[in-house]
Design a protein around this motif. Structure first.
Motif, short mmCIF file in Angstrom:
data_model
loop_
_atom_site.label_atom_id
_atom_site.label_comp_id
_atom_site.label_asym_id
_atom_site.label_seq_id
_atom_site.Cartn_x
_atom_site.Cartn_y
_atom_site.Cartn_z
N ALA A 105 0.80 -1.12 -0.01
CA ALA A 105 0.08 -0.13 -0.06
C ALA A 105 0.71 1.21 0.06
O ALA A 105 1.20 1.94 1.07
CB ALA A 105 -0.93 -0.04 1.17
N PRO A 106 1.49 1.42 -0.99
CA PRO A 106 2.46 2.75 -1.25
C PRO A 106 1.63 3.80 -1.01
O PRO A 106 0.56 4.26 -1.52
CB PRO A 106 3.01 2.93 -2.74
N ALA A 107 2.07 5.18 -0.05
CA ALA A 107 1.52 6.33 -0.04
C ALA A 107 1.51 7.02 -0.90
O ALA A 107 2.63 7.32 -1.74
CB ALA A 107 2.28 6.99 1.30
N VAL A 108 0.74 7.95 -1.18
CA VAL A 108 0.28 9.01 -2.40
C VAL A 108 0.01 10.31 -1.69
O VAL A 108 -1.11 10.43 -0.93
CB VAL A 108 -0.75 8.53 -3.30
N GLY A 109 0.81 11.04 -1.28
CA GLY A 109 0.63 12.34 -0.67
C GLY A 109 -0.13 13.31 -1.69
O GLY A 109 0.05 13.53 -2.90
N ASN A 110 -0.64 14.60 -0.99
CA ASN A 110 -1.32 15.41 -1.80
C ASN A 110 -0.62 17.07 -1.62
O ASN A 110 -1.29 17.96 -2.10
CB ASN A 110 -2.79 15.63 -1.39
N GLY A 111 0.62 16.96 -0.99
CA GLY A 111 1.23 17.99 -0.83
C GLY A 111 0.97 18.87 0.40
O GLY A 111 1.27 20.12 0.63
N ARG A 112 -0.33 18.70 1.19
CA ARG A 112 -0.60 19.21 1.80
C ARG A 112 -0.92 18.66 3.29
O ARG A 112 -1.73 19.12 4.17
CB ARG A 112 -2.24 20.06 1.74
N GLY A 113 -0.09 17.45 3.48
CA GLY A 113 -0.11 16.89 4.78
C GLY A 113 -1.07 15.90 4.86
O GLY A 113 -1.02 15.08 5.90
N VAL A 114 -1.81 15.49 3.91
CA VAL A 114 -2.72 14.26 3.86
C VAL A 114 -2.22 13.26 2.99
O VAL A 114 -1.59 13.44 1.79
CB VAL A 114 -4.06 14.88 3.24
N LYS A 192 -5.00 10.36 -9.43
CA LYS A 192 -5.39 11.66 -10.66
C LYS A 192 -6.01 12.93 -9.81
O LYS A 192 -5.37 13.93 -10.30
CB LYS A 192 -6.81 10.96 -11.13
N VAL A 193 -6.37 12.60 -8.65
CA VAL A 193 -6.71 13.90 -7.90
C VAL A 193 -5.73 14.65 -7.43
O VAL A 193 -5.78 16.12 -7.56
CB VAL A 193 -8.00 13.60 -6.72
N PHE A 194 -4.85 13.96 -6.83
CA PHE A 194 -3.66 14.51 -6.31
C PHE A 194 -2.64 15.39 -7.44
O PHE A 194 -2.41 16.49 -7.27
CB PHE A 194 -2.81 13.42 -5.74
N ILE A 195 -2.56 14.72 -8.74
CA ILE A 195 -1.89 15.51 -9.78
C ILE A 195 -2.74 16.69 -10.01
O ILE A 195 -2.33 17.78 -10.23
CB ILE A 195 -1.92 14.49 -10.85
N GLY A 196 -4.20 16.50 -10.26
CA GLY A 196 -4.76 17.76 -10.69
C GLY A 196 -4.89 18.66 -9.71
O GLY A 196 -4.65 19.97 -10.09
N VAL A 197 -4.85 18.59 -8.56
CA VAL A 197 -4.75 19.46 -7.33
C VAL A 197 -3.62 20.28 -7.48
O VAL A 197 -3.33 21.51 -7.29
CB VAL A 197 -5.38 19.12 -5.77
N ALA A 198 -2.20 19.36 -7.73
CA ALA A 198 -1.07 20.09 -7.64
C ALA A 198 -0.87 20.96 -8.87
O ALA A 198 -0.30 21.94 -8.75
CB ALA A 198 -0.18 18.97 -7.71
N VAL A 199 -1.56 20.53 -9.84
CA VAL A 199 -1.20 21.48 -11.17
C VAL A 199 -1.99 22.73 -10.99
O VAL A 199 -1.72 23.83 -11.28
CB VAL A 199 -1.68 20.68 -12.47
N ALA A 200 -3.19 22.51 -10.54
CA ALA A 200 -4.03 23.61 -10.32
C ALA A 200 -3.47 24.67 -9.42
O ALA A 200 -3.45 25.89 -9.58
CB ALA A 200 -5.65 23.26 -10.02
#
Length: 232
Positions: A105-114, A192-200
């Motif tokens: 279960a590799p971790a995928v961060g969202n850049g905001r601590g989540v 996908k959501v993480f990448i979209g949020v990071a780009v936005a």
């Protein structure tokens, strides 16, 4: 549109074009033809009859499923018995192949601590004599909803793993099986959501920075102080 706004828009579009190659491409290629199997598969895999199933374990993340980290081994073993394709033996010395199934279960961060996780099942096919890994394949596991729903999603992923094993061994697959493999192989929604949020967020910060540079704040005009008239 004034010249400053035009320049800002051009810079933002240029940034998007630069970042585009880094984003994962949507899978638009057609399904592989039915009954196709990967090329250059070792003949030992296609000719195997007796297999030993090894439990590679998994992290505590999989406690969200019934049976915890052992669910991958238990479900895969049961599916192999039902398929009746191989003779399941009790020791590696009796086997033509070892099927090691494990969970990660590799971790995928969202850049905001989540932190989100991308649970997967890994199947490694080993030579029991040399312990050489002959082939490795994997599937994604969805973990959404109630316990019952998560367990069903897990079992569906094991079913896809069985289909991929059959494909590797050169067995014919239906179009529905190939479609299930293709669907499972797509990027998980969380990533996908993480990448979209990071780009936005990056585009937003860049646009704001450009706006502040091209539109500096106007400082208020202070009145000239009136000096008192001194008597002579």
């Amino acid at each position: 549109m004034n010249s400053d706004s035009s320049k800002a828009l051009c810079v933002v579009l240029a940034l998007l074009l630069v970042m585009a190659p880094a984003l994962p491409a949507q899978q638009t290629s057609p399904y592989r033809a039915p009954y196709a199997s990967p090329a250059h598969v070792p003949a030992q895999i296609a000719g195997a009859h007796a297999v030993f199933v090894s439990n590679g374990g998994g992290p505590n993340y999989f406690n969200i499923f019934s049976d915890g980290p052992d669910r991958a081994y238990n479900t895969f073993y049961d599916d192999l018995q039902t398929a009746n394709r191989y003779q399941l033996v009790g020791s590696p010395s009796e086997a033509d192949l070892i099927f090691e199934v494990r969970s990660i279960a590799p971790a995928v961060g969202n850049g905001r601590g989540v932190v989100n996780y991308n649970p997967q099942l890994i199947l490694s096919i080993l030579d029991p004599r040399t312990h050489t890994v002959l082939w490795t394949t994997s599937v994604n596991v969805r973990a959404i909803g109630t316990q019952k729903r998560r367990d069903r999603q897990f079992d569906d992923s094991v079913g896809v793993l069985m289909d991929k094993l059959a494909q590797i061994a050169g067995q014919p697959l239906s179009r529905a099986q190939l479609k299930a493999i293709n669907s499972n192989s797509r990027m998980p929604t969380a990533a996908k959501v993480f990448i979209g949020v990071a780009v936005a967020a990056l585009v937003g910060m860049t646009s704001y920075g450009i706006y502040r540079v091209t539109h500096p704040p106007t400082l208020p005009t202070l009145p000239n102080p009136t000096l008192p008239t001194l008597p002579y």
